[in-house]
Design a protein around this motif. Structure first.
Motif, PDB file in Angstrom:
ATOM      1  N   LEU A 112       0.878  -1.169   0.000  1.00 39.80           N
ATOM      2  CA  LEU A 112       0.000   0.000   0.000  1.00 39.80           C
ATOM      3  C   LEU A 112       0.914   1.218   0.000  1.00 39.80           C
ATOM      4  O   LEU A 112       1.564   1.511   1.008  1.00 39.80           O
ATOM      5  CB  LEU A 112      -0.916  -0.010   1.228  1.00 39.80           C
ATOM      6  CG  LEU A 112      -1.833   1.200   1.439  1.00 39.80           C
ATOM      7  CD1 LEU A 112      -2.630   1.538   0.193  1.00 39.80           C
ATOM      8  CD2 LEU A 112      -2.774   0.940   2.613  1.00 39.80           C
ATOM      9  N   VAL A 135      -1.666  -1.532  -4.105  1.00 42.00           N
ATOM     10  CA  VAL A 135      -2.749  -0.552  -4.008  1.00 42.00           C
ATOM     11  C   VAL A 135      -2.093   0.800  -3.767  1.00 42.00           C
ATOM     12  O   VAL A 135      -1.253   0.931  -2.881  1.00 42.00           O
ATOM     13  CB  VAL A 135      -3.710  -0.875  -2.853  1.00 42.00           C
ATOM     14  CG1 VAL A 135      -4.782   0.207  -2.745  1.00 42.00           C
ATOM     15  CG2 VAL A 135      -4.350  -2.235  -3.061  1.00 42.00           C
ATOM     16  N   ARG A 136      -2.476   1.789  -4.571  1.00 40.20           N
ATOM     17  CA  ARG A 136      -1.858   3.106  -4.431  1.00 40.20           C
ATOM     18  C   ARG A 136      -2.902   4.204  -4.389  1.00 40.20           C
ATOM     19  O   ARG A 136      -3.905   4.155  -5.112  1.00 40.20           O
ATOM     20  CB  ARG A 136      -0.904   3.369  -5.612  1.00 40.20           C
ATOM     21  CG  ARG A 136       0.217   2.364  -5.709  1.00 40.20           C
ATOM     22  CD  ARG A 136       1.138   2.608  -6.890  1.00 40.20           C
ATOM     23  NE  ARG A 136       1.904   3.841  -6.738  1.00 40.20           N
ATOM     24  CZ  ARG A 136       2.844   4.233  -7.593  1.00 40.20           C
ATOM     25  NH1 ARG A 136       3.116   3.495  -8.650  1.00 40.20           N
ATOM     26  NH2 ARG A 136       3.498   5.353  -7.397  1.00 40.20           N
ATOM     27  N   ASN A 140      -1.145   7.169   0.751  1.00 39.62           N
ATOM     28  CA  ASN A 140      -1.186   5.768   1.226  1.00 39.62           C
ATOM     29  C   ASN A 140      -2.005   5.566   2.513  1.00 39.62           C
ATOM     30  O   ASN A 140      -1.525   5.048   3.507  1.00 39.62           O
ATOM     31  CB  ASN A 140       0.224   5.183   1.392  1.00 39.62           C
ATOM     32  CG  ASN A 140       1.212   6.071   2.120  1.00 39.62           C
ATOM     33  OD1 ASN A 140       1.947   6.832   1.486  1.00 39.62           O
ATOM     34  ND2 ASN A 140       1.227   5.997   3.441  1.00 39.62           N
ATOM     35  N   ALA A 146      -8.929   0.171  -0.338  1.00 39.53           N
ATOM     36  CA  ALA A 146      -7.576  -0.361  -0.099  1.00 39.53           C
ATOM     37  C   ALA A 146      -7.648  -1.539   0.866  1.00 39.53           C
ATOM     38  O   ALA A 146      -7.011  -2.579   0.656  1.00 39.53           O
ATOM     39  CB  ALA A 146      -6.672   0.729   0.467  1.00 39.53           C
ATOM     40  N   MET A 150      -6.787  -5.497   0.083  1.00 38.85           N
ATOM     41  CA  MET A 150      -5.853  -6.297   0.871  1.00 38.85           C
ATOM     42  C   MET A 150      -6.555  -7.533   1.454  1.00 38.85           C
ATOM     43  O   MET A 150      -5.948  -8.606   1.563  1.00 38.85           O
ATOM     44  CB  MET A 150      -5.232  -5.448   1.984  1.00 38.85           C
ATOM     45  CG  MET A 150      -4.255  -4.403   1.460  1.00 38.85           C
ATOM     46  SD  MET A 150      -2.923  -5.140   0.471  1.00 38.85           S
ATOM     47  CE  MET A 150      -2.107  -3.672  -0.166  1.00 38.85           C
ATOM     48  N   VAL A 164       2.967  -1.154   4.218  1.00 40.29           N
ATOM     49  CA  VAL A 164       2.505   0.208   3.958  1.00 40.29           C
ATOM     50  C   VAL A 164       3.747   1.074   3.808  1.00 40.29           C
ATOM     51  O   VAL A 164       4.594   1.107   4.704  1.00 40.29           O
ATOM     52  CB  VAL A 164       1.629   0.734   5.106  1.00 40.29           C
ATOM     53  CG1 VAL A 164       1.201   2.172   4.816  1.00 40.29           C
ATOM     54  CG2 VAL A 164       0.417  -0.158   5.317  1.00 40.29           C
ATOM     55  N   THR A 214      -1.483   3.936   9.223  1.00 35.11           N
ATOM     56  CA  THR A 214      -2.200   3.169   8.201  1.00 35.11           C
ATOM     57  C   THR A 214      -2.044   1.676   8.443  1.00 35.11           C
ATOM     58  O   THR A 214      -3.011   0.909   8.326  1.00 35.11           O
ATOM     59  CB  THR A 214      -1.676   3.532   6.799  1.00 35.11           C
ATOM     60  OG1 THR A 214      -1.884   4.924   6.556  1.00 35.11           O
ATOM     61  CG2 THR A 214      -2.382   2.727   5.724  1.00 35.11           C
TER      62      THR A 214
END
Ligand SMILES: [Zn+2]
Length: 251
Positions: A112, A135-136, A140, A146, A150, A164, A214
């Motif tokens: 991420l 995933v961007r 972030n 997102a 995941m 992350v 995150t």
């Protein structure tokens, strides 16, 4: 592979998914996961997998290869010298053919990261197709899609690691630290970043704090991910990418 075998193969139970929020109203949304048809069988039966024994060590080793090439590239004065400097990349023991890739994927790390154009995970970790599930978004953050993405890679593809990755000079984190007017959607984007900020910290500290925050949010907001962590099927880490040196540091 039907939904039941996908669930059993992933080591996660239907009850686990339902308790994570895939309840009655979400079942219709959950069903298409098995329709991707790309559930990963065990590694010893999986010709699509280049999964290393230690995914985190493999990521960091890939970054070392990238850093070495990146530094040499800056010294190059000709196209030929630059090509030679970068030739050390993409020298994988396991590089899957298009025939194999067309049958599925078996990524061994979920990343991420920020959408920043200087922060491409496949580049930074010298990774090949099917290695990374990426995933961007700017900053972030653990936005809903997102987390869902995941959940998919961990549940359906048995991905054992999520990283992350924040980065130096992050514009999204910088925007979150300032009071400049933003569009409503950008304001929505930076809101979770603001939750991670500590008064008085500099941008680098803010980026690192946001990456840690995150990473925590992923397992706090997803029962699927939390259960996988508790069962030692999944590790979640935070990191910091320094654009100048090309180095990724674990936080
Ligand atoms: Zn950024």
């Amino acid at each position: 592979m039907n939904r039941r075998s996908f669930l059993l193969g992933s080591g996660l139970t239907t009850a686990g998914l339902i308790s994570s929020g895939w309840g009655e109203s979400a079942k219709a949304e959950a069903a298409p996961i098995s329709d991707f048809g790309i559930s990963a069988p065990p590694d010893d039966e999986n010709p699509r997998s280049c999964r290393p024994e230690d995914p985190l060590a493999a990521l960091m080793d890939g970054n070392k290869r990238f850093v070495a090439a990146w530094r040499q590239k800056d010294k190059a004065t000709t196209m030929a010298a630059r090509a030679e400097a970068m030739a050390g990349l993409w020298q994988h023991d396991c590089f899957l053919s298009a025939d194999v890739l067309s049958t599925g994927q078996a990524p061994w790390a979920g990343i991420l990261s920020c959408a920043d154009s200087r922060v491409s995970p496949e580049w930074v970790f010298d990774a090949a197709p099917s290695d990374l599930f990426v995933v961007r978004s700017a900053g972030n953050t653990a936005f809903d899609d997102a987390i869902a993405s995941m959940e998919f890679t961990v549940s359906a593809l048995n991905t054992p690691l999520i990283m992350v990755m924040g980065h130096s000079a992050c514009g999204a984190v910088n925007a979150a630290r300032n009071d400049a007017p933003l569009t409503p959607l950008l304001e929505q984007l930076v809101t979770p970043i603001r939750s991670s900020l500590t008064p008085g910290e500099d941008l680098e500290a803010a980026v690192k704090g946001n990456a840690r925050y995150t990473a925590q949010q992923l397992s706090q907001r997803s029962t699927v991910l939390a259960e996988a962590v508790n069962k030692r099927q999944l590790k979640i880490v935070a990191s910091y990418f320094d654009i100048h040196s090309g180095t990724v540091t674990l936080l």
